[in-house]
Scaffold this motif. Structure first.
Motif, PDB file in Angstrom:
ATOM      1  N   ILE A   1       0.837  -1.205   0.000  1.00  0.00           N
ATOM      2  CA  ILE A   1       0.000   0.000   0.000  1.00  0.00           C
ATOM      3  C   ILE A   1       0.872   1.255   0.000  1.00  0.00           C
ATOM      4  N   GLU A   2       1.940   1.235   0.776  1.00  0.00           N
ATOM      5  CA  GLU A   2       2.847   2.387   0.809  1.00  0.00           C
ATOM      6  C   GLU A   2       3.516   2.612  -0.549  1.00  0.00           C
ATOM      7  N   ALA A   3       3.660   1.534  -1.324  1.00  0.00           N
ATOM      8  CA  ALA A   3       4.264   1.663  -2.655  1.00  0.00           C
ATOM      9  C   ALA A   3       3.270   2.149  -3.699  1.00  0.00           C
ATOM     10  N   GLY A   4       1.985   2.200  -3.340  1.00  0.00           N
ATOM     11  CA  GLY A   4       0.986   2.729  -4.254  1.00  0.00           C
ATOM     12  C   GLY A   4      -0.124   1.784  -4.643  1.00  0.00           C
ATOM     13  N   ALA A   5      -0.152   0.569  -4.086  1.00  0.00           N
ATOM     14  CA  ALA A   5      -1.246  -0.355  -4.387  1.00  0.00           C
ATOM     15  C   ALA A   5      -2.509   0.092  -3.661  1.00  0.00           C
ATOM     16  N   PRO A   6      -3.641   0.226  -4.366  1.00  0.00           N
ATOM     17  CA  PRO A   6      -4.885   0.641  -3.698  1.00  0.00           C
ATOM     18  C   PRO A   6      -5.339  -0.427  -2.699  1.00  0.00           C
ATOM     19  N   ALA A   7      -5.603  -0.023  -1.476  1.00  0.00           N
ATOM     20  CA  ALA A   7      -5.971  -0.988  -0.431  1.00  0.00           C
ATOM     21  C   ALA A   7      -7.202  -1.798  -0.818  1.00  0.00           C
ATOM     22  N   GLY A   8      -8.185  -1.149  -1.450  1.00  0.00           N
ATOM     23  CA  GLY A   8      -9.417  -1.836  -1.790  1.00  0.00           C
ATOM     24  C   GLY A   8      -9.270  -2.870  -2.890  1.00  0.00           C
ATOM     25  N   ALA A   9      -8.187  -2.774  -3.662  1.00  0.00           N
ATOM     26  CA  ALA A   9      -7.962  -3.721  -4.764  1.00  0.00           C
ATOM     27  C   ALA A   9      -6.909  -4.764  -4.419  1.00  0.00           C
ATOM     28  N   LEU A  10      -6.367  -4.674  -3.222  1.00  0.00           N
ATOM     29  CA  LEU A  10      -5.297  -5.581  -2.803  1.00  0.00           C
ATOM     30  C   LEU A  10      -5.909  -6.725  -2.007  1.00  0.00           C
ATOM     31  N   PHE A  11      -5.956  -7.912  -2.602  1.00  0.00           N
ATOM     32  CA  PHE A  11      -6.635  -9.052  -1.999  1.00  0.00           C
ATOM     33  C   PHE A  11      -5.647 -10.032  -1.385  1.00  0.00           C
ATOM     34  N   ALA A  12      -6.203 -10.983  -0.626  1.00  0.00           N
ATOM     35  CA  ALA A  12      -5.364 -11.972   0.050  1.00  0.00           C
ATOM     36  C   ALA A  12      -4.489 -12.735  -0.937  1.00  0.00           C
ATOM     37  N   ARG A  13      -5.015 -13.039  -2.132  1.00  0.00           N
ATOM     38  CA  ARG A  13      -4.227 -13.801  -3.103  1.00  0.00           C
ATOM     39  C   ARG A  13      -2.992 -13.025  -3.565  1.00  0.00           C
ATOM     40  N   HIS A  14      -3.102 -11.704  -3.633  1.00  0.00           N
ATOM     41  CA  HIS A  14      -1.931 -10.892  -3.994  1.00  0.00           C
ATOM     42  C   HIS A  14      -0.841 -11.029  -2.938  1.00  0.00           C
TER      43      HIS A  14
END
Length: 335
Positions: A285-298
């Motif tokens: 998330i700090e690198a720029g991944a949107p929290a809402g689109a970041l799932f457990a599989r990622h």
């Protein structure tokens, strides 16, 4: 003779929350009254909440206002919003406001509507200088949220459901998480409060609607009464566990970085998986991944760079973020 038990229950819940808001708020200037808003759709839950706020707030020196959000998803939604404003005004709330929003498509219709609604409520709270916004989610809503999280396989944080206090600075408060939906509806009935039943709540096109009218009744038929209460208890227990793990991960995050601030794989490997994955998620998330689109599989894919390293290449994450292992270090950055 006192109020009906349903009315007494909702008023008590709101009174407790208002006391919490006052105790957590910095001392206001002399003569200044804090403002608390209620988000009201016109449904039974939020109308019961609005009524209780209108009754309790003046006794504590709090101004009570109301906001309704027009999602524009149904014919006549603007007329419905105006009707809600009239109901809130009749309860004595001031200010009252209707906010029209444009609902996008990201994450599906339910998630997109929720995102638009909270953005509008955030803006309204800022505009009016509100100390808090009350939301009418009930124990039934909490049970549905837990089941949806379970179905997604999203982990313990998802199973923890909705927090009683959330948002920036604890802006959002949910007084009814320990009350069932029927109590709110009964309170409206005995107070002769007109309510609006959103047709989306019975539309099988929506996942939550199917869960409410098909899934939960089937569970209660198979397992007996008490499923909703048990799921709500699960939410609270899961939230306590998730909070503890989040704190552990936050404390451990600095200890697994080298002098240059890069994550060291050997140190990450030594941590319990639940703690390690939280650190990885925060780093993404700090690198720029949107929290809402970041799932457990990622996160599981990134975790395999540490626990199942076989020379694999970089992992692509939402937000054009990539994760790769380089010389015993885990590098998570914009691609």
């Amino acid at each position: 003779m006192g109020p009906h038990p349903a009315v007494a229950a909702i008023r008590l819940a709101v009174r407790r929350v208002l006391h919490d808001i006052l105790s957590a708020r910095p001392q206001p200037p002399t003569g200044a009254q804090p403002l608390v808003l209620v988000a009201c759709s016109g449904g039974a839950d939020s109308m019961a909440l609005a009524s209780a706020l209108a009754f309790e707030a003046p006794k504590l020196g709090i101004r009570a206002g109301g906001i309704t959000v027009d999602h524009g998803l149904q014919p006549g939604s603007d007329t419905r919003a105006e009707d809600v404003l009239l109901r809130l005004t009749a309860l004595g709330l001031d200010p009252v406001e209707s906010v029209a929003v444009q609902v996008g498509r990201s994450g599906g219709p339910e998630a997109a509507a929720r995102d638009a609604r909270y953005a509008a409520l955030d803006a309204a709270a800022e505009r009016h200088g509100a100390a808090a916004v009350l939301l009418g989610h009930t124990r039934d809503d909490q049970a549905e949220t837990v089941l949806l999280g379970l179905a997604r396989g999203s982990g313990i944080r998802s199973l923890s459901g909705m927090a009683a206090v959330s948002g920036s600075g604890g802006r959002y408060r949910r007084p009814f998480l320990q009350l069932d939906r029927q109590t709110a509806r009964k309170a409206c009935l005995v107070q002769h409060l007109p309510v609006w039943d959103d047709p989306h709540n019975t539309d099988p096109a929506y996942t939550r609607s199917r869960l409410r009218h098909e899934g939960l009744p089937a569970l209660e038929k198979a397992l007996g009464k008490g499923v909703v209460e048990a799921l709500a208890r699960t939410a609270q227990l899961s939230r306590d566990d998730a909070d503890a793990l989040d704190t552990w991960a936050q404390q451990a995050a600095d200890s697994v970085r080298d002098a240059a601030g890069l994550l060291e794989c050997a140190k990450l490997y030594a941590l319990p998986p639940a703690v390690r994955r939280r650190i990885l998620r925060r780093a993404a998330i700090e690198a720029g991944a949107p929290a809402g689109a970041l799932f457990a599989r990622h996160i599981e894919e990134v975790d395999r760079l540490i626990t199942g390293w076989r020379g694999q290449g970089e992992i692509n994450l939402p937000g054009k973020v990539v994760a790769q292992r380089q010389g015993g270090r885990l590098v998570i950055r914009q691609g």
